[in-house]
Design a protein around this motif. Structure first.
Motif, PDB file in Angstrom:
ATOM      1  N   MET A  39       0.839  -1.294   0.249  1.00 49.35           N
ATOM      2  CA  MET A  39       0.066   0.066  -0.041  1.00 49.35           C
ATOM      3  C   MET A  39       0.856   1.046   0.060  1.00 49.35           C
ATOM      4  O   MET A  39       1.796   1.278   0.829  1.00 49.35           O
ATOM      5  N   ILE A  40       0.613   2.327  -0.864  1.00 50.33           N
ATOM      6  CA  ILE A  40       1.251   3.525  -0.962  1.00 50.33           C
ATOM      7  C   ILE A  40       0.202   4.520  -0.866  1.00 50.33           C
ATOM      8  O   ILE A  40      -0.782   4.703  -1.499  1.00 50.33           O
ATOM      9  N   ASN A  41       0.254   5.436  -0.004  1.00 50.44           N
ATOM     10  CA  ASN A  41      -0.659   6.746   0.144  1.00 50.44           C
ATOM     11  C   ASN A  41       0.314   7.823   0.856  1.00 50.44           C
ATOM     12  O   ASN A  41       0.039   8.276   2.075  1.00 50.44           O
ATOM     13  N   ILE A  42       1.190   8.353   0.119  1.00 47.88           N
ATOM     14  CA  ILE A  42       2.090   9.373   0.835  1.00 47.88           C
ATOM     15  C   ILE A  42       1.440  10.649   0.640  1.00 47.88           C
ATOM     16  O   ILE A  42       0.696  11.077  -0.053  1.00 47.88           O
ATOM     17  N   CYS A  43       1.927  11.324   1.615  1.00 46.93           N
ATOM     18  CA  CYS A  43       1.352  12.970   1.863  1.00 46.93           C
ATOM     19  C   CYS A  43       2.507  13.798   2.660  1.00 46.93           C
ATOM     20  O   CYS A  43       3.277  13.358   3.639  1.00 46.93           O
ATOM     21  N   ASN A  44       2.359  15.037   2.367  1.00 50.54           N
ATOM     22  CA  ASN A  44       3.160  16.149   2.920  1.00 50.54           C
ATOM     23  C   ASN A  44       2.207  16.667   4.094  1.00 50.54           C
ATOM     24  O   ASN A  44       0.889  16.608   3.906  1.00 50.54           O
ATOM     25  N   HIS A  45       2.763  16.991   5.432  1.00 50.31           N
ATOM     26  CA  HIS A  45       1.763  17.129   6.392  1.00 50.31           C
ATOM     27  C   HIS A  45       2.181  18.518   6.945  1.00 50.31           C
ATOM     28  O   HIS A  45       2.598  18.834   8.153  1.00 50.31           O
ATOM     29  N   SER A  46       2.218  19.537   6.275  1.00 55.48           N
ATOM     30  CA  SER A  46       2.651  20.809   6.658  1.00 55.48           C
ATOM     31  C   SER A  46       1.519  21.860   7.213  1.00 55.48           C
ATOM     32  O   SER A  46       0.344  21.461   6.642  1.00 55.48           O
ATOM     33  N   TYR A  47       1.700  22.563   7.975  1.00 57.53           N
ATOM     34  CA  TYR A  47       0.480  23.472   8.713  1.00 57.53           C
ATOM     35  C   TYR A  47       0.786  24.792   8.128  1.00 57.53           C
ATOM     36  O   TYR A  47       2.074  25.198   8.030  1.00 57.53           O
ATOM     37  N   TRP A  48      -0.108  25.690   7.832  1.00 61.23           N
ATOM     38  CA  TRP A  48      -0.079  26.954   7.084  1.00 61.23           C
ATOM     39  C   TRP A  48      -0.961  28.035   7.921  1.00 61.23           C
ATOM     40  O   TRP A  48      -2.070  27.619   8.211  1.00 61.23           O
ATOM     41  N   ASN A  49      -0.296  29.102   8.104  1.00 62.58           N
ATOM     42  CA  ASN A  49      -0.939  30.452   8.780  1.00 62.58           C
ATOM     43  C   ASN A  49      -0.252  31.367   7.966  1.00 62.58           C
ATOM     44  O   ASN A  49       0.939  31.713   7.915  1.00 62.58           O
ATOM     45  N   LEU A  50      -0.871  32.288   7.409  1.00 62.28           N
ATOM     46  CA  LEU A  50      -0.613  33.352   6.346  1.00 62.28           C
ATOM     47  C   LEU A  50      -0.326  34.517   6.921  1.00 62.28           C
ATOM     48  O   LEU A  50       0.041  35.488   6.345  1.00 62.28           O
ATOM     49  N   THR A  51      -0.799  34.854   8.168  1.00 63.41           N
ATOM     50  CA  THR A  51      -0.911  36.005   8.939  1.00 63.41           C
ATOM     51  C   THR A  51       0.273  36.192   9.760  1.00 63.41           C
ATOM     52  O   THR A  51       0.702  37.256  10.161  1.00 63.41           O
ATOM     53  N   GLY A  52       0.738  35.249  10.307  1.00 63.90           N
ATOM     54  CA  GLY A  52       1.611  35.304  11.630  1.00 63.90           C
ATOM     55  C   GLY A  52       1.187  35.331  12.893  1.00 63.90           C
ATOM     56  O   GLY A  52       1.544  35.554  13.995  1.00 63.90           O
ATOM     57  N   ASP A  53      -0.269  35.442  12.931  1.00 62.91           N
ATOM     58  CA  ASP A  53      -0.965  35.571  14.115  1.00 62.91           C
ATOM     59  C   ASP A  53      -0.869  34.265  14.970  1.00 62.91           C
ATOM     60  O   ASP A  53      -0.688  33.370  14.235  1.00 62.91           O
ATOM     61  N   PRO A  54      -1.444  34.234  16.083  1.00 67.98           N
ATOM     62  CA  PRO A  54      -1.595  32.910  17.060  1.00 67.98           C
ATOM     63  C   PRO A  54      -2.388  31.966  16.343  1.00 67.98           C
ATOM     64  O   PRO A  54      -2.162  30.759  16.613  1.00 67.98           O
TER      65      PRO A  54
END
Length: 319
Positions: A162-177
């Motif tokens: 089985m193959i189901n690869i993913c990138n797991h990055s988190y995104w916040n475009l404002t720099g706010d908390p």
């Protein structure tokens, strides 16, 4: 440059690639997207750390490439090729993100590097966390003109697996908390509700639900809670735009060829030293728990077949 040292003494490097106004730093540990910077903004657009120990403990899934299988498989078992494969449970009775066999816990090898590209490889060995086959994974990152980060993944196996690869990055475009104040659009007509164990139940139309993001609208922490797969298609397609995220004066558009997109709202980010709901994780991939759902796109790959994935993140300043 050297980023840190693993407990066994091996060195983790940080490689920065750039082209124009966009620069991205990637670690050899986990192929982690550690830092994303856009000219004119003095903050990281993804949740990252400058301490390798954070990635070994509280930030295990912040920015890495997860192979062989991202997301959940019910009961930590899967039957294919006439064999029931017992996997390693690490979330109750289920397996999440390939347990300890995941590539996010491995030191990748740099195969090639230029000022605006880097290629890394890793081996997920036969039997790790119960997954059959020696799986060789190659990830190529490139910074393209017009502030685009591109990721191409190629994987092969020497045994039916089985193959189901993913990138797991988190995104916040404002720099706010938190991501409060962001707007989100998802080009999906359907999503997968989940049960008490976060296992998908059935394909459901987003129309009339809190998960209808077909038009750009506010995305509010906890309203609704999001840890769901959005069904982009039934099969792998050509690269196309699937997500728009806007925050402050920035827009990020994600394009992928994958049939699914898991989104997680970062509700437990305080465990890693951030505010809860600090950022949104977008994980282009096949649908989770596919081995137990005959109608879901299949993730089995035969020996010698080549599995591929394309993802692009495009960053723009809003007028």
């Amino acid at each position: 440059m050297t980023f840190g040292t693993l407990p066994d003494g091996r060195t983790v490097d940080r490689i920065t690639i750039s082209n124009g106004d966009l620069s991205v730093s990637i670690l050899t540990y986990g192929a982690i997207v550690q830092d994303v910077r856009l000219k004119g903004h003095d903050y990281n657009l993804t949740l990252g750390s400058d301490d390798i120990n954070d990635y070994l403990t509280s930030m295990k899934h912040y920015g890495p490439i997860i192979a062989p299988v991202g997301n959940r498989i019910k009961g930590a078992r899967a039957t294919f090729g006439g064999i029931e494969h017992m996997l390693t449970p690490n979330e109750g009775r289920n397996i999440l993100h390939s347990a300890e066999g995941g590539s996010q816990f491995k030191l990748w090898t740099v195969e090639d590097q230029t000022p605006d590209t880097v290629t890394l490889t890793v081996l997920c060995a036969d039997g790790e966390a119960g997954f059959p086959g020696n799986q060789r994974v190659m990830a190529h990152f490139a910074i393209l003109p017009d502030n685009v980060m591109r990721m191409e993944i190629t994987a092969t196996t020497d045994e039916l697996s089985m193959i189901n690869i993913c990138n797991h990055s988190y995104w916040n475009l404002t720099g706010d908390p938190t991501f409060a104040g962001h707007k989100l659009q998802i080009k999906a007509q359907n999503y997968l509700p989940t049960d008490a164990e976060n296992i998908p139940t059935e394909v459901t139309e987003v129309a009339g639900t809190d998960y209808d993001f077909r038009t750009l609208r506010d995305v509010v922490p906890a309203n609704p809670p999001i840890d769901h797969n959005f069904c982009l298609s039934r099969i792998k397609l050509d690269l196309r735009d699937v997500v728009t995220l806007e925050g402050g004066d920035l827009r990020m558009t994600i394009a992928t060829d994958m049939p699914g997109l898991q989104i997680y709202d970062g509700r437990t980010a305080s465990n890693a030293g951030f505010a809860d709901y600090a950022a949104l994780a977008f994980e282009p991939q096949y649908w989770p728990n596919a081995p137990h759902e005959p109608s879901f796109p299949k993730i089995t790959v035969k020996a010698g077949e080549v599995w591929t994935q394309e993802v692009e993140w495009r960053f723009e300043h809003l007028a």
